[in-house]
Design a protein around this motif. Sequence first.
Motif, mmCIF file in Angstrom:
data_model
loop_
_atom_site.group_PDB
_atom_site.id
_atom_site.type_symbol
_atom_site.label_atom_id
_atom_site.label_comp_id
_atom_site.label_asym_id
_atom_site.label_seq_id
_atom_site.Cartn_x
_atom_site.Cartn_y
_atom_site.Cartn_z
ATOM 1 N N GLU A 1 0.918 -1.225 -0.294
ATOM 2 C CA GLU A 1 -0.069 0.065 -0.140
ATOM 3 C C GLU A 1 1.071 1.284 -0.020
ATOM 4 O OE1 GLU A 1 -3.365 0.473 -0.510
ATOM 5 O OE2 GLU A 1 -3.369 -2.068 -0.878
ATOM 6 N N SER A 2 1.682 1.321 0.925
ATOM 7 C CA SER A 2 2.907 2.386 0.817
ATOM 8 C C SER A 2 3.506 2.671 -0.530
ATOM 9 C CB SER A 2 3.765 2.325 1.681
ATOM 10 O OG SER A 2 4.952 3.159 1.586
ATOM 11 N N LYS B 1 0.989 4.073 -2.862
ATOM 12 C CA LYS B 1 0.700 5.545 -2.694
ATOM 13 C C LYS B 1 1.945 6.364 -3.141
ATOM 14 C CE LYS B 1 1.287 7.548 1.279
ATOM 15 N NZ LYS B 1 1.272 7.921 2.837
ATOM 16 N N ARG C 1 2.209 6.454 -7.343
ATOM 17 C CA ARG C 1 0.997 7.282 -7.795
ATOM 18 C C ARG C 1 1.694 8.977 -7.693
ATOM 19 N NH1 ARG C 1 -5.072 8.734 -6.107
ATOM 20 N NH2 ARG C 1 -5.523 9.672 -8.013
ATOM 21 N N ASP D 1 6.782 4.831 5.242
ATOM 22 C CA ASP D 1 5.548 5.379 5.059
ATOM 23 C C ASP D 1 4.717 4.104 5.585
ATOM 24 O OD1 ASP D 1 6.042 7.827 4.306
ATOM 25 O OD2 ASP D 1 5.014 7.379 2.236
ATOM 26 N N ARG E 1 -9.793 2.501 -6.571
ATOM 27 C CA ARG E 1 -8.371 2.523 -6.104
ATOM 28 C C ARG E 1 -7.619 2.965 -7.393
ATOM 29 N NH1 ARG E 1 -6.726 -1.701 -2.549
ATOM 30 N NH2 ARG E 1 -4.899 -0.276 -2.757
ATOM 31 N N GLU F 1 -4.585 4.729 -7.215
ATOM 32 C CA GLU F 1 -3.262 4.237 -7.039
ATOM 33 C C GLU F 1 -2.962 3.121 -7.696
ATOM 34 O OE1 GLU F 1 -5.528 2.030 -3.681
ATOM 35 O OE2 GLU F 1 -5.732 4.065 -4.635
#
Length: 194
Positions: free
Chosen positions: A17-18, A21, A24, A39, A101, A103
């Motif tokens: 997930e980091s 993010k 992106r 992060d 979603r 990202e």
Amino acid sequence: MNVQLDQAADKKCAIFESTLKLVRVRGFHGSPMSQIAQDAGVAIGTIYHYFSSKDELLIALFDNCKQKIAKAMFKPAEDHLPYPDRFVAVWTNLVCFYIERPEILSFMEQFFSSPYAAVVYGSGCNIQMKNEMSNFLEQGIGKNHIKPLDINILTAAFMGTVTAAAKRHINGHYAFNETAMREMVSIIWDGIKR
């Protein structure tokens, strides 16, 4: 229940997930492992415990995203639908997933525009992804629902409209509601149906 396995899965999820993010916002090169770790709330050594390099992390993340995309597109409850209705559902499901979603949409676009795509799919200008999407389209051709066109052309038409619709919605240029999505997908369906 194995607590260590759950913690490991949670850490990998946080790392993924980091990475999504950061990529992106900053792209692949602007997302160093140290920032990903910070992060994600893990030590840098934790990332290297799971992934030997940033390249390995990005390829694993790509595989993870592909699985999430396939799960979002192809819902078992829609398997019984006639092919034209299922086509609409699959297209709509993917647009909605990318809107939820963004990202992942950004990551996938960057991945396919990078040298990583050649690492995963081999070099050459005719990279054909053999995945659920191409199988679904080939099934449509085989059952005479879709014109017998090159699978790369069909995939480009399908994915191009999905990403364009999702990006217009994400960027606030147009709010794609259910009616608008049905109108858009009908343009694609009318162009490829037999």
